[in-house]
Enzyme design. Structure first.
Site, PDB file in Angstrom:
ATOM      1  N   ARG A  53       0.872  -1.186   0.000  1.00 29.74           N
ATOM      2  CA  ARG A  53       0.000   0.000   0.000  1.00 29.74           C
ATOM      3  C   ARG A  53       0.904   1.230   0.000  1.00 29.74           C
ATOM      4  O   ARG A  53       2.120   1.128   0.077  1.00 29.74           O
ATOM      5  CB  ARG A  53      -1.030  -0.005   1.147  1.00 29.74           C
ATOM      6  CG  ARG A  53      -0.641  -0.617   2.437  1.00 29.74           C
ATOM      7  CD  ARG A  53       0.409   0.095   3.202  1.00 29.74           C
ATOM      8  NE  ARG A  53       0.125   1.508   3.410  1.00 29.74           N
ATOM      9  CZ  ARG A  53       1.023   2.420   3.695  1.00 29.74           C
ATOM     10  NH1 ARG A  53       2.317   2.087   3.813  1.00 29.74           N
ATOM     11  NH2 ARG A  53       0.702   3.684   3.859  1.00 29.74           N
ATOM     12  N   GLY A  54       0.253   2.411  -0.076  1.00 23.19           N
ATOM     13  CA  GLY A  54       1.029   3.641  -0.246  1.00 23.19           C
ATOM     14  C   GLY A  54       1.107   3.919  -1.742  1.00 23.19           C
ATOM     15  O   GLY A  54       1.415   3.024  -2.540  1.00 23.19           O
ATOM     16  N   ALA A  55       0.824   5.179  -2.116  1.00 20.94           N
ATOM     17  CA  ALA A  55       0.651   5.488  -3.534  1.00 20.94           C
ATOM     18  C   ALA A  55       1.837   5.094  -4.421  1.00 20.94           C
ATOM     19  O   ALA A  55       1.663   4.390  -5.428  1.00 20.94           O
ATOM     20  CB  ALA A  55       0.325   6.975  -3.679  1.00 20.94           C
ATOM     21  N   ARG A  90      -7.474  -0.238  -6.601  1.00 22.48           N
ATOM     22  CA  ARG A  90      -7.609   0.896  -5.673  1.00 22.48           C
ATOM     23  C   ARG A  90      -7.782   2.167  -6.511  1.00 22.48           C
ATOM     24  O   ARG A  90      -6.940   2.488  -7.342  1.00 22.48           O
ATOM     25  CB  ARG A  90      -6.388   1.004  -4.743  1.00 22.48           C
ATOM     26  CG  ARG A  90      -6.259  -0.215  -3.828  1.00 22.48           C
ATOM     27  CD  ARG A  90      -5.415   0.049  -2.610  1.00 22.48           C
ATOM     28  NE  ARG A  90      -6.050   0.974  -1.698  1.00 22.48           N
ATOM     29  CZ  ARG A  90      -5.400   1.566  -0.681  1.00 22.48           C
ATOM     30  NH1 ARG A  90      -4.113   1.324  -0.486  1.00 22.48           N
ATOM     31  NH2 ARG A  90      -6.041   2.386   0.126  1.00 22.48           N
ATOM     32  N   GLN A 203      -2.365   2.766   9.985  1.00 21.07           N
ATOM     33  CA  GLN A 203      -1.041   2.751   9.331  1.00 21.07           C
ATOM     34  C   GLN A 203      -0.010   3.562  10.116  1.00 21.07           C
ATOM     35  O   GLN A 203       1.187   3.299  10.021  1.00 21.07           O
ATOM     36  CB  GLN A 203      -1.147   3.320   7.904  1.00 21.07           C
ATOM     37  CG  GLN A 203      -1.908   2.456   6.931  1.00 21.07           C
ATOM     38  CD  GLN A 203      -3.348   2.887   6.823  1.00 21.07           C
ATOM     39  OE1 GLN A 203      -3.968   3.300   7.802  1.00 21.07           O
ATOM     40  NE2 GLN A 203      -3.917   2.789   5.649  1.00 21.07           N
ATOM     41  N   ASP A 244      -2.000  10.879  -2.117  1.00 20.86           N
ATOM     42  CA  ASP A 244      -2.312   9.849  -3.111  1.00 20.86           C
ATOM     43  C   ASP A 244      -2.690  10.442  -4.462  1.00 20.86           C
ATOM     44  O   ASP A 244      -2.664   9.746  -5.477  1.00 20.86           O
ATOM     45  CB  ASP A 244      -3.446   8.955  -2.599  1.00 20.86           C
ATOM     46  CG  ASP A 244      -2.954   8.154  -1.416  1.00 20.86           C
ATOM     47  OD1 ASP A 244      -2.876   8.718  -0.308  1.00 20.86           O
ATOM     48  OD2 ASP A 244      -2.590   6.983  -1.610  1.00 20.86           O
ATOM     49  N   ASN A 254      -5.401  12.744   0.552  1.00 20.97           N
ATOM     50  CA  ASN A 254      -4.569  11.842   1.367  1.00 20.97           C
ATOM     51  C   ASN A 254      -5.473  11.080   2.320  1.00 20.97           C
ATOM     52  O   ASN A 254      -6.701  11.254   2.331  1.00 20.97           O
ATOM     53  CB  ASN A 254      -3.493  12.649   2.116  1.00 20.97           C
ATOM     54  CG  ASN A 254      -2.432  11.758   2.737  1.00 20.97           C
ATOM     55  OD1 ASN A 254      -1.904  10.862   2.064  1.00 20.97           O
ATOM     56  ND2 ASN A 254      -2.115  11.956   3.995  1.00 20.97           N
TER      57      ASN A 254
HETATM   58  O1  MRU Z   1      -4.474   3.450   2.173  1.00 19.55           O
HETATM   59  P1  MRU Z   1      -2.994   3.602   2.124  1.00 19.55           P
HETATM   60  O2  MRU Z   1      -2.294   3.041   3.311  1.00 19.55           O
HETATM   61  O3  MRU Z   1      -2.418   3.104   0.816  1.00 19.55           O
HETATM   62  O4  MRU Z   1      -2.805   5.185   2.176  1.00 19.55           O
HETATM   63  C1  MRU Z   1      -1.523   5.719   2.131  1.00 19.55           C
HETATM   64  C2  MRU Z   1      -1.514   7.177   2.317  1.00 19.55           C
HETATM   65  O5  MRU Z   1      -2.526   7.812   2.499  1.00 19.55           O
HETATM   66  C3  MRU Z   1      -0.191   7.842   2.182  1.00 19.55           C
HETATM   67  O6  MRU Z   1      -0.169   9.016   2.934  1.00 19.55           O
HETATM   68  C4  MRU Z   1       0.012   8.186   0.714  1.00 19.55           C
HETATM   69  O7  MRU Z   1      -0.092   7.061  -0.088  1.00 19.55           O
HETATM   70  C5  MRU Z   1       1.269   8.880   0.474  1.00 19.55           C
HETATM   71  S1  MRU Z   1       2.535   7.688   0.284  1.00 19.55           S
HETATM   72  C6  MRU Z   1       4.070   8.173   0.240  1.00 19.55           C
END
Ligand code: MRU
Length: 369
Positions: A53-55, A90, A203, A244, A254
């Protein structure tokens, strides 16, 4: 980043030269487990269930997903099928669409026999580029932290606040929002991080706290509602988060709860910074609140909470009364006016169309939605 002295990225080509190994983020912080993904549907599942996960990381994983599909069948039909399957996992993080469009666009003109190797090469390049970008974001954000340090009494700690996880686990390495914090800590600037737990999936409590702890960065996990109180009492020097999807006008999408933190920061004159790599910018959108698709996830993430029991097993327990409705909006949008500045790999700019175009002038001609 190192785990027990061993350097890791979050995703890498497995030693069989075909599969993809990832750190299973659903097991952290309680267990460090490497999962092997051997097919495109397995990659799609890993993104959907947030094993990765994470963009930026889901963009990199998507690229490897296409490579695995090409290893099975390099025809046009499979290329489109892989793109569509991975894209719907996603909806909010635009990095996924960016990576899938990029890989498909490069493979399409190639003869099928050349696509497999080209896909793996491009996925690897996306990963390497993400590492370089995040390191540059770290360098640029470090300048802001040095400025804050210069205004402090000697030895006084800088207090940062972050939401969700925008560290190395959310990228291939380094992270976005946490990269400047790692760089500051490494150069000896005393810094402490308030870590929002980030319900419903936590997270912050599970991933950001894990990362910062392993790197030795002082931090304190707080409930999501605490930040406003800390800011009112002068206990936060700056907020820094990832994103994101950021529109060409600088609206920032975000993790849910980011907007409320930005409002509190604005009310208390606390700088609110957003760190992002260029694939997170959606140049086709200008109105983040109305145009960015907000992921809605399973209500079970709200009605239940997971953790380790005293006997060491991982368990999920119910929080709400039987029969109560739950809603799980995974992201929100912080309007550009609440963002002090954007920190990118190319530099720091105001959260505005003019600001972004000053760093990315080549995007002047991109069509708006
Ligand atoms: O749902 P997630 O855990 O994928 O969400 C992640 C976030 O909101 C992060 O802040 C975002 O992806 C920035 S990543 C460097």
């Amino acid at each position: 980043m190192k785990i027990d002295g061993k350097p890791y990225r979050t995703i890498w080509l497995a030693d069989d030269g075909r599969s993809v190994d990832v750190i299973d983020q659903t097991q952290l912080p309680h267990a460090f487990v490497v999962r092997r993904l051997t097919s495109m549907p397995q990659v799609a599942d890993a993104i959907r269930t947030m094993v990765v996960r994470g963009a930026p990381l889901i963009g990199a994983a998507g690229a490897y997903g296409v490579a695995l599909a090409m290893a099975e069948d390099p025809g046009d039909g499979m290329l489109d099928h892989a793109h569509a399957t991975l894209l719907q996992t996603r909806p909010t993080a635009v990095n996924l669409r960016w990576a899938l469009d990029d890989v498909r666009g490069r493979l399409r003109p190639l003869p099928p026999g050349a696509r497999r190797d080209a896909a793996y090469a491009r996925a690897a390049a996306i990963c390497d580029e993400d590492v370089a970008i995040c390191r540059a974001i770290g360098d640029n954000g470090l300048r802001l932290i040095r400025d804050i340090a210069a205004r402090k009494q000697s030895g006084e700690r800088i207090q940062a606040l972050t939401h969700c996880n925008a560290g190395w686990l959310a990228t291939v390495d380094w992270g976005t929002a946490l990269a400047p914090i790692y760089r500051a800590h490494d150069e000896g600037i005393p810094i402490h991080v308030w870590v929002d737990e980030t319900r419903p999936r936590n997270q912050g409590a599970s991933l950001t706290a894990f990362e910062l702890g392993r790197h030795g960065v002082p931090h304190t996990v707080i409930a999501d509602n605490v930040g406003g109180h800390l800011m009112q009492h002068g206990m936060v020097d700056f907020c820094i988060v990832g994103t994101d999807r950021t529109t060409r006008g600088g609206d920032v999408c975000n993790k849910i709860g980011t907007y409320l933190k930005a409002l509190a920061a604005h009310d208390n004159n606390v700088p609110f910074y957003v760190a992002l790599p260029y694939p997170t910018i959606d140049w086709t959108l200008s109105d983040g609140v109305r145009e960015i698709p907000i992921e809605r996830r399973d209500g079970r993430e709200v009605s239940h909470i997971a953790g380790r029991t005293a006997s060491g097993t991982l368990e999920e327990v119910l929080l709400v009364p039987d029969g109560s409705n739950v809603a799980n909006y995974a992201f929100d949008v912080t309007p550009a006016r609440l963002v002090t500045a954007l920190i990118t790999e190319r530099g720091i700019c105001p959260a505005s169309e003019a600001g972004l175009l000053s760093l990315y002038p080549e995007q002047r001609e991109v069509r708006r939605a």
